[in-house]
Write a protein that holds these residues in place. Sequence first.
Motif, short mmCIF file in Angstrom:
data_model
loop_
_atom_site.label_atom_id
_atom_site.label_comp_id
_atom_site.label_asym_id
_atom_site.label_seq_id
_atom_site.Cartn_x
_atom_site.Cartn_y
_atom_site.Cartn_z
N ASP A 1 0.82 -1.21 0.00
CA ASP A 1 0.00 0.00 0.00
C ASP A 1 0.86 1.26 0.00
O ASP A 1 0.51 2.25 -0.63
CB ASP A 1 -0.94 0.02 1.20
CG ASP A 1 -2.05 -1.01 1.08
OD1 ASP A 1 -2.38 -1.40 -0.06
OD2 ASP A 1 -2.56 -1.43 2.11
N ALA A 2 1.98 1.22 0.72
CA ALA A 2 2.86 2.38 0.76
C ALA A 2 3.43 2.67 -0.62
O ALA A 2 3.50 3.83 -1.04
CB ALA A 2 3.98 2.16 1.77
N PHE A 3 3.84 1.62 -1.35
CA PHE A 3 4.37 1.84 -2.69
C PHE A 3 3.28 2.34 -3.62
O PHE A 3 3.53 3.21 -4.46
CB PHE A 3 5.03 0.58 -3.26
CG PHE A 3 5.70 0.84 -4.58
CD1 PHE A 3 6.92 1.50 -4.63
CD2 PHE A 3 5.10 0.47 -5.77
CE1 PHE A 3 7.54 1.77 -5.85
CE2 PHE A 3 5.70 0.74 -6.99
CZ PHE A 3 6.93 1.38 -7.03
N ALA A 4 2.06 1.83 -3.48
CA ALA A 4 0.95 2.29 -4.32
C ALA A 4 0.70 3.78 -4.10
O ALA A 4 0.48 4.53 -5.05
CB ALA A 4 -0.31 1.48 -4.02
N THR A 5 0.77 4.21 -2.85
CA THR A 5 0.59 5.64 -2.55
C THR A 5 1.74 6.45 -3.13
O THR A 5 1.52 7.51 -3.74
CB THR A 5 0.50 5.85 -1.02
OG1 THR A 5 -0.61 5.11 -0.53
CG2 THR A 5 0.33 7.32 -0.68
N LEU A 6 2.96 5.97 -2.95
CA LEU A 6 4.14 6.64 -3.51
C LEU A 6 3.99 6.76 -5.03
O LEU A 6 4.20 7.82 -5.60
CB LEU A 6 5.41 5.86 -3.15
CG LEU A 6 6.73 6.39 -3.68
CD1 LEU A 6 7.12 7.66 -2.94
CD2 LEU A 6 7.82 5.34 -3.52
N TYR A 7 3.60 5.66 -5.65
CA TYR A 7 3.43 5.65 -7.10
C TYR A 7 2.37 6.64 -7.54
O TYR A 7 2.59 7.44 -8.45
CB TYR A 7 3.06 4.23 -7.57
CG TYR A 7 3.00 4.09 -9.06
CD1 TYR A 7 4.12 3.70 -9.78
CD2 TYR A 7 1.82 4.35 -9.77
CE1 TYR A 7 4.07 3.57 -11.16
CE2 TYR A 7 1.76 4.23 -11.14
CZ TYR A 7 2.90 3.84 -11.83
OH TYR A 7 2.84 3.73 -13.20
N GLN A 8 1.23 6.60 -6.88
CA GLN A 8 0.12 7.49 -7.24
C GLN A 8 0.50 8.96 -7.09
O GLN A 8 0.17 9.79 -7.94
CB GLN A 8 -1.09 7.16 -6.38
CG GLN A 8 -2.31 7.98 -6.71
CD GLN A 8 -3.50 7.59 -5.83
OE1 GLN A 8 -3.41 6.73 -4.97
NE2 GLN A 8 -4.62 8.25 -6.06
N ASP A 9 1.20 9.28 -6.01
CA ASP A 9 1.57 10.67 -5.74
C ASP A 9 2.72 11.17 -6.62
O ASP A 9 2.73 12.34 -7.02
CB ASP A 9 1.96 10.85 -4.28
CG ASP A 9 0.78 10.68 -3.33
OD1 ASP A 9 -0.37 10.68 -3.80
OD2 ASP A 9 1.03 10.53 -2.13
N TRP A 10 3.69 10.31 -6.90
CA TRP A 10 4.93 10.78 -7.50
C TRP A 10 5.16 10.38 -8.95
O TRP A 10 5.94 11.04 -9.64
CB TRP A 10 6.12 10.34 -6.64
CG TRP A 10 6.17 11.17 -5.42
CD1 TRP A 10 5.67 10.88 -4.18
CD2 TRP A 10 6.70 12.48 -5.32
NE1 TRP A 10 5.86 11.91 -3.32
CE2 TRP A 10 6.50 12.92 -4.00
CE3 TRP A 10 7.32 13.34 -6.22
CZ2 TRP A 10 6.91 14.18 -3.57
CZ3 TRP A 10 7.73 14.58 -5.78
CH2 TRP A 10 7.51 14.99 -4.48
N HIS A 11 4.52 9.34 -9.43
CA HIS A 11 4.76 8.93 -10.82
C HIS A 11 4.50 10.08 -11.81
O HIS A 11 5.35 10.34 -12.67
CB HIS A 11 3.93 7.70 -11.18
CG HIS A 11 4.25 7.16 -12.54
ND1 HIS A 11 3.60 7.59 -13.67
CD2 HIS A 11 5.17 6.26 -12.95
CE1 HIS A 11 4.09 6.98 -14.72
NE2 HIS A 11 5.05 6.15 -14.31
#
Length: 104
Positions: free
Chosen positions: A2-12
């Motif tokens: 979930d943390a990577f999904a949030t990172l991806y969503q915010d920063w990609h």
Amino acid sequence: ADAFATLYQDWHPKFRSYGLRHNLRPEEAEDFAGDVLLKIALKLPTYKPQTFADSSGRVQDIPGDAWGYRIARNYLIDSIRGKNPDSEPIEYHESTLESHGSLT
């Protein structure tokens, strides 16, 4: 996960845009953003927030996004130089350097 999904969503989108601003083709910018996020995720356990003293002597935090963009910048430079064994060298034309100035 979930943390990577949030990172991806915010920063990609931000790293993709960074790649596009540095004259990467859209598909290269997509790959670039994903690679940078993977690097950040792997380095996150070693991240140590840093501080600096401003002109008045007050200690300020350096934002974590500055750390992320530093990783992106270094990865872009290494890719241009062909130093990333896990990626195709990015084609970067001299005209791009002239129009964008220094990468620093």
